[in-house]
Design an enzyme around this catalytic site. Structure first.
Site, PDB file in Angstrom:
ATOM      1  N   TRP A 153       0.827  -1.215   0.000  1.00 11.15           N
ATOM      2  CA  TRP A 153       0.000   0.000   0.000  1.00 11.15           C
ATOM      3  C   TRP A 153       0.863   1.269   0.000  1.00 11.15           C
ATOM      4  O   TRP A 153       0.376   2.344  -0.303  1.00 11.15           O
ATOM      5  CB  TRP A 153      -0.904   0.039   1.225  1.00 11.15           C
ATOM      6  CG  TRP A 153      -0.179  -0.221   2.508  1.00 11.15           C
ATOM      7  CD1 TRP A 153      -0.094  -1.407   3.187  1.00 11.15           C
ATOM      8  CD2 TRP A 153       0.632   0.713   3.262  1.00 11.15           C
ATOM      9  NE1 TRP A 153       0.707  -1.262   4.294  1.00 11.15           N
ATOM     10  CE2 TRP A 153       1.162   0.008   4.368  1.00 11.15           C
ATOM     11  CE3 TRP A 153       0.953   2.056   3.087  1.00 11.15           C
ATOM     12  CZ2 TRP A 153       1.998   0.618   5.308  1.00 11.15           C
ATOM     13  CZ3 TRP A 153       1.786   2.662   4.021  1.00 11.15           C
ATOM     14  CH2 TRP A 153       2.298   1.947   5.107  1.00 11.15           C
ATOM     15  N   ASN A 154       2.149   1.176   0.350  1.00  6.52           N
ATOM     16  CA  ASN A 154       2.888   2.425   0.576  1.00  6.52           C
ATOM     17  C   ASN A 154       3.294   3.132  -0.703  1.00  6.52           C
ATOM     18  O   ASN A 154       3.492   4.347  -0.719  1.00  6.52           O
ATOM     19  CB  ASN A 154       4.093   2.175   1.489  1.00  6.52           C
ATOM     20  CG  ASN A 154       5.105   1.232   0.873  1.00  6.52           C
ATOM     21  OD1 ASN A 154       4.789   0.465  -0.024  1.00  6.52           O
ATOM     22  ND2 ASN A 154       6.334   1.308   1.363  1.00  6.52           N
ATOM     23  N   LYS A 177      -2.278  -8.403  -7.724  1.00  4.47           N
ATOM     24  CA  LYS A 177      -3.177  -8.220  -6.582  1.00  4.47           C
ATOM     25  C   LYS A 177      -2.658  -7.053  -5.762  1.00  4.47           C
ATOM     26  O   LYS A 177      -1.633  -7.164  -5.091  1.00  4.47           O
ATOM     27  CB  LYS A 177      -3.227  -9.480  -5.705  1.00  4.47           C
ATOM     28  CG  LYS A 177      -4.307  -9.413  -4.637  1.00  4.47           C
ATOM     29  CD  LYS A 177      -3.966 -10.186  -3.374  1.00  4.47           C
ATOM     30  CE  LYS A 177      -2.932  -9.463  -2.564  1.00  4.47           C
ATOM     31  NZ  LYS A 177      -3.424  -8.115  -2.044  1.00  4.47           N
ATOM     32  N   PRO A 178      -3.343  -5.920  -5.782  1.00  3.29           N
ATOM     33  CA  PRO A 178      -2.904  -4.758  -5.005  1.00  3.29           C
ATOM     34  C   PRO A 178      -3.262  -4.939  -3.535  1.00  3.29           C
ATOM     35  O   PRO A 178      -4.030  -5.836  -3.177  1.00  3.29           O
ATOM     36  CB  PRO A 178      -3.680  -3.606  -5.632  1.00  3.29           C
ATOM     37  CG  PRO A 178      -4.929  -4.240  -6.160  1.00  3.29           C
ATOM     38  CD  PRO A 178      -4.542  -5.620  -6.593  1.00  3.29           C
ATOM     39  N   ALA A 179      -2.732  -4.080  -2.680  1.00  2.00           N
ATOM     40  CA  ALA A 179      -3.054  -4.118  -1.254  1.00  2.00           C
ATOM     41  C   ALA A 179      -4.505  -3.699  -1.046  1.00  2.00           C
ATOM     42  O   ALA A 179      -5.025  -2.832  -1.752  1.00  2.00           O
ATOM     43  CB  ALA A 179      -2.124  -3.202  -0.472  1.00  2.00           C
ATOM     44  N   GLY A 231       6.527  -6.488  -0.108  1.00  2.00           N
ATOM     45  CA  GLY A 231       5.767  -6.375   1.127  1.00  2.00           C
ATOM     46  C   GLY A 231       6.604  -6.845   2.299  1.00  2.00           C
ATOM     47  O   GLY A 231       7.841  -6.863   2.235  1.00  2.00           O
ATOM     48  N   SER A 232       5.952  -7.258   3.348  1.00  2.00           N
ATOM     49  CA  SER A 232       6.667  -7.626   4.568  1.00  2.00           C
ATOM     50  C   SER A 232       7.398  -8.956   4.414  1.00  2.00           C
ATOM     51  O   SER A 232       6.996  -9.820   3.627  1.00  2.00           O
ATOM     52  CB  SER A 232       5.666  -7.746   5.721  1.00  2.00           C
ATOM     53  OG  SER A 232       4.739  -8.788   5.422  1.00  2.00           O
ATOM     54  N   LEU A 254      11.367  -7.180   0.197  1.00  2.00           N
ATOM     55  CA  LEU A 254      10.751  -7.355   1.519  1.00  2.00           C
ATOM     56  C   LEU A 254      11.104  -6.213   2.458  1.00  2.00           C
ATOM     57  O   LEU A 254      11.449  -5.111   2.041  1.00  2.00           O
ATOM     58  CB  LEU A 254      11.168  -8.718   2.071  1.00  2.00           C
ATOM     59  CG  LEU A 254      10.860  -9.913   1.135  1.00  2.00           C
ATOM     60  CD1 LEU A 254      11.346 -11.218   1.748  1.00  2.00           C
ATOM     61  CD2 LEU A 254       9.381  -9.982   0.806  1.00  2.00           C
ATOM     62  N   CYS A 287      10.299   1.229   2.616  1.00  2.00           N
ATOM     63  CA  CYS A 287      11.140   0.088   2.986  1.00  2.00           C
ATOM     64  C   CYS A 287      12.597   0.483   3.123  1.00  2.00           C
ATOM     65  O   CYS A 287      13.392  -0.247   3.689  1.00  2.00           O
ATOM     66  CB  CYS A 287      11.007  -0.990   1.934  1.00  2.00           C
ATOM     67  SG  CYS A 287      11.390  -0.345   0.305  1.00  2.00           S
ATOM     68  N   GLU A 384      11.052  -2.753  12.009  1.00  2.00           N
ATOM     69  CA  GLU A 384      10.848  -1.801  10.913  1.00  2.00           C
ATOM     70  C   GLU A 384       9.759  -0.858  11.392  1.00  2.00           C
ATOM     71  O   GLU A 384       8.595  -1.215  11.477  1.00  2.00           O
ATOM     72  CB  GLU A 384      10.413  -2.551   9.670  1.00  2.00           C
ATOM     73  CG  GLU A 384      10.337  -1.705   8.442  1.00  2.00           C
ATOM     74  CD  GLU A 384      10.032  -2.534   7.228  1.00  2.00           C
ATOM     75  OE1 GLU A 384       9.302  -3.531   7.320  1.00  2.00           O
ATOM     76  OE2 GLU A 384      10.539  -2.176   6.149  1.00  2.00           O
TER      77      GLU A 384
HETATM   78  N1  LIG Z   1      11.555  -4.061  -0.491  1.00  2.00           N
HETATM   79  C1  LIG Z   1      10.702  -3.246  -1.068  1.00  2.00           C
HETATM   80  O1  LIG Z   1      10.868  -2.809  -2.220  1.00  2.00           O
HETATM   81  C2  LIG Z   1       9.468  -2.847  -0.313  1.00  2.00           C
HETATM   82  C3  LIG Z   1       8.688  -1.833  -0.856  1.00  2.00           C
HETATM   83  C4  LIG Z   1       7.530  -1.454  -0.155  1.00  2.00           C
HETATM   84  C5  LIG Z   1       7.166  -2.096   1.037  1.00  2.00           C
HETATM   85  N2  LIG Z   1       7.964  -3.075   1.502  1.00  2.00           N
HETATM   86  C6  LIG Z   1       7.645  -3.721   2.759  1.00  2.00           C
HETATM   87  O2  LIG Z   1       6.231  -3.965   2.860  1.00  2.00           O
HETATM   88  C7  LIG Z   1       5.835  -3.837   4.218  1.00  2.00           C
HETATM   89  C8  LIG Z   1       4.718  -2.829   4.311  1.00  2.00           C
HETATM   90  O3  LIG Z   1       3.758  -3.073   3.327  1.00  2.00           O
HETATM   91  P1  LIG Z   1       2.484  -3.909   3.720  1.00  2.00           P
HETATM   92  O4  LIG Z   1       2.050  -3.611   5.100  1.00  2.00           O
HETATM   93  O5  LIG Z   1       1.502  -3.759   2.619  1.00  2.00           O
HETATM   94  O6  LIG Z   1       3.053  -5.398   3.689  1.00  2.00           O
HETATM   95  P2  LIG Z   1       2.195  -6.719   3.727  1.00  2.00           P
HETATM   96  O7  LIG Z   1       3.166  -7.801   3.574  1.00  2.00           O
HETATM   97  O8  LIG Z   1       1.252  -6.756   4.866  1.00  2.00           O
HETATM   98  O9  LIG Z   1       1.282  -6.621   2.415  1.00  2.00           O
HETATM   99  C9  LIG Z   1       1.891  -6.592   1.147  1.00  2.00           C
HETATM  100  C10 LIG Z   1       0.946  -7.263   0.172  1.00  2.00           C
HETATM  101  O10 LIG Z   1       0.804  -8.603   0.567  1.00  2.00           O
HETATM  102  C11 LIG Z   1      -0.565  -8.939   0.649  1.00  2.00           C
HETATM  103  N3  LIG Z   1      -0.745 -10.008   1.611  1.00  2.00           N
HETATM  104  C12 LIG Z   1      -0.922  -9.916   2.943  1.00  2.00           C
HETATM  105  N4  LIG Z   1      -1.054 -11.145   3.483  1.00  2.00           N
HETATM  106  C13 LIG Z   1      -0.959 -12.032   2.451  1.00  2.00           C
HETATM  107  C14 LIG Z   1      -1.025 -13.456   2.331  1.00  2.00           C
HETATM  108  N5  LIG Z   1      -1.217 -14.241   3.399  1.00  2.00           N
HETATM  109  N6  LIG Z   1      -0.891 -14.024   1.102  1.00  2.00           N
HETATM  110  C15 LIG Z   1      -0.700 -13.246   0.020  1.00  2.00           C
HETATM  111  N7  LIG Z   1      -0.641 -11.899   0.056  1.00  2.00           N
HETATM  112  C16 LIG Z   1      -0.768 -11.303   1.266  1.00  2.00           C
HETATM  113  C17 LIG Z   1      -1.244  -7.657   1.012  1.00  2.00           C
HETATM  114  O11 LIG Z   1      -2.609  -7.708   0.678  1.00  2.00           O
HETATM  115  C18 LIG Z   1      -0.459  -6.674   0.158  1.00  2.00           C
HETATM  116  O12 LIG Z   1      -0.974  -6.699  -1.154  1.00  2.00           O
HETATM  117  C19 LIG Z   1       7.053  -3.359   4.969  1.00  2.00           C
HETATM  118  O13 LIG Z   1       7.688  -4.451   5.568  1.00  2.00           O
HETATM  119  C20 LIG Z   1       7.936  -2.777   3.879  1.00  2.00           C
HETATM  120  O14 LIG Z   1       9.290  -2.797   4.208  1.00  2.00           O
HETATM  121  C21 LIG Z   1       9.116  -3.466   0.872  1.00  2.00           C
HETATM  122  O1  LIG Z   2       9.071   1.449   0.042  1.00  2.00           O
HETATM  123  C1  LIG Z   2       9.578   0.993  -0.905  1.00  2.00           C
HETATM  124  C2  LIG Z   2       9.989   1.733  -2.124  1.00  2.00           C
HETATM  125  O2  LIG Z   2      10.673   0.830  -2.946  1.00  2.00           O
HETATM  126  C3  LIG Z   2      10.807   2.922  -1.772  1.00  2.00           C
HETATM  127  S1  LIG Z   2      11.489   3.722  -3.136  1.00  2.00           S
HETATM  128  O3  LIG Z   2      10.581   4.837  -3.467  1.00  2.00           O
HETATM  129  O4  LIG Z   2      11.604   2.764  -4.279  1.00  2.00           O
HETATM  130  O5  LIG Z   2      12.806   4.196  -2.695  1.00  2.00           O
END
Ligand SMILES: NC(=O)c1ccc[n+]([C@@H]2O[C@H](COP(=O)([O-])OP(=O)(O)OC[C@H]3O[C@@H](n4cnc5c(N)ncnc54)[C@H](O)[C@@H]3O)[C@@H](O)[C@H]2O)c1
Ligand SMILES: O=C[C@H](O)CS(=O)(=O)O
Length: 483
Positions: A153-154, A177-179, A231-232, A254, A287, A384
């Protein structure tokens, strides 16, 4: 005027359609808690329908020439930029970030489409001399196939575009699949994909309030050959496990826990600017945000004071308000986590010199905060934070800074501020991270291979490496050349 970018149905096989159950879920504005609209709540069956559409479209899309794929991507990019203000307003409304940052994200996402439109035409192979005089080994690269994307979502636009652009450039098709907090930005770019002629089934979007069910289909379906997740780390581990049953290729972007190391020879003001850019961008919900700020003990008092003076001037408010620097956190879970981390840190002896509690602007707003005397092994330093909270940790030696910085399960981004070239090289090479900013607090771009090591993931997004993640390498051994 063009197509409406406010779409609420699933986008499958080139058409917007309700979920097969007819169900829908609400999308809220985090700035005021008001419902923006309701969106089709896709089921596992809808996900299967989207995968079937992507599979049916794959052969045709993969056999298009690179020029055709590049031209379609360039049209998509142009359509996105023509509607950048509308897309940014929609993104700011569903995610909360200030309009200026939302506009920046739309342009950032479009830069990945531009980048991969160009890379599409540079999928080169090679000829390798063969041990036999009558044979030649020819290496070629082919698209992986149907790809699944699950995005956070971020950055609801940019995180999707940097996957979709690479996948489509390579000749793959995609189901995204978006958030659940931010599905509108994905559906908006789907509407523009349809408008510019992305062929039916090449790009599909299945919003859902039940990510586990739809996600499991995407991670286990035999027709899906690759999963790309941002995501996480916890969800990343689950998806890797699910994807292993059908040995899918996987890209995992992640969680992070970025160290931001300020040596005593650093350009002081540049380091302060770097913290402001890295820590408070997107309200600290990125992230790659500086999560732990290590400052040499000879300058930590002055540095903390100067940083506090800058942080207390940050303006907090709704993303559509002029001049706002920090928007709301995304939801109640997020702000409760930030509040708990800050409260526990102070209980453990950290000093709060700015902010420290919720902001009067609304239920999901948190004051920009600076904590000093934080311990590297404390909960906040090992978590985090994902909020506008800077934690300052003093250090004495270069080796101690490297040791502290690497004491985490994560390895995404890190930052060093020093004017000593030798130190920049020594510390840059010693840090266990995928990306290191040296005297720079914002380091991401479409030209750079974005990604992490350790439990921050695998694979790279952007750069030429980002295209490789959507390609399979094959060789032909051409024999009988002497007959
Ligand atoms: N490394 C990167 O480029 C990057 C970029 C942005 C965010 N992130 C990480 O994402 C996290 C924050 O975003 P968030 O809260 O949306 O993360 P999240 O993992 O909760 O959700 C990310 C996505 O995963 C989906 N999801 C959740 N549970 C799931 C499941 N059981 N099976 C399949 N999909 C599922 C969510 O609906 C969403 O679309 C932070 O840890 C951040 O560091 C990493
Ligand atoms: O949060 C994750 C994003 O990848 C950050 S950035 O805008 O790509 O630096």
């Amino acid at each position: 005027m063009g197509v409406s970018i406010l779409q609420t149905a699933a986008f499958i096989n080139g058409e917007f359609s309700e979920s097969e159950t007819g169900a829908s879920f609400p999308v809220f504005n985090p700035a005021n808690g008001k419902e923006i609209t309701r969106v089709a709540d896709c089921s596992a069956r809808d996900a299967e329908r989207a995968i079937d559409a992507a599979a049916a479209a794959f052969k045709g899309w993969a056999h298009e020439t690179a020029d055709v794929r590049a031209a379609v991507l360039k049209k998509w990019r142009s359509a996105i930029l023509e509607r950048e203000e509308d897309l940014a307003a929609l993104l700011s409304t569903e995610m909360g970030k200030p309009m200026a940052e939302a506009l920046g994200e739309i342009r950032y996402g479009a830069s990945y489409v531009e980048w991969f439109a160009e890379e599409a035409r540079r999928v080169y192979g090679e000829v390798i001399p063969n041990a036999s005089p009558s044979a030649r080994t020819i290496v070629l690269k082919q698209p992986v196939g149907v790809c699944a994307a699950i995005t956070p979502w971020n950055f609801p636009n940019a995180m999707l575009m940097r996957k979709a652009a690479a996948a489509l450039a390579a000749g793959c098709t995609m189901v995204a699949k978006p958030a659940e907090d931010t599905p509108l930005s994905a559906l908006a770019v789907a509407a523009l994909a349809k408008e510019v002629g992305v062929p039916e089934g090449v790009f599909n979007v299945v919003p859902t309030s039940k990510p586990a069910g739809v996600g499991e289909v995407l991670a286990t379906h035999p027709k899906v050959r690759k999963i790309s997740f941002t995501g996480s780390t916890g969800v990343g581990r689950l998806l890797l496990k699910q994807a292993s049953a059908t040995v899918k290729k996987a890209s995992m972007e992640l969680g992070g826990n970025a160290p931001f190391i300020v040596f005593k020879d650093a350009d002081f003001d540049a380091a302060i600017d770097g913290v402001m850019a890295s820590k408070y961008r997107n309200g600290g919900q990125t992230c790659v945000c500086a999560n732990r700020i290590f400052v040499h003990d000879s300058i930590v008092a002055e540095f903390s004071k100067k940083l506090a003076e800058r942080v207390k001037n940050l303006r907090v408010g709704a993303g559509n308000e002029t001049g706002v620097d920090i928007g709301p956190l995304i939801n109640r879970t997020a702000i409760e986590k930030v509040e708990r981390l800050v409260d526990n840190a102070v209980k453990d002896g950290a000093k709060c010199i700015v902010g420290g509690s919720r902001h009067e602007a609304g239920e999901l707003f948190f004051q920009p905060t600076v904590l000093t005397d934080v311990l590297n092994q404390s909960e906040i330093a090992q978590s985090e934070i994902f909020g506008p909270v800077a934690t300052i940790i003093p250090f004495s030696t270069e080796d101690e800074a490297i040791q502290y910085a690497n004491e985490t399960i994560y390895g995404l981004a890190a930052y060093i501020y020093t004017r000593d070239l030798g130190r920049a090289w020594r510390v840059g090479e010693a840090l266990e991270y995928g990306m290191v900013g040296v005297n720079e607090g914002v380091i991401s771009s479409a030209a750079a291979p974005f990604g992490g090591v350790k439990q921050s993931g695998m694979g790279r997004e952007g750069s030429k490496y980002g295209l490789d993640d959507y390609l399979e390498i094959k060789y032909l051994c051409m024999g009988g050349l002497d007959r």
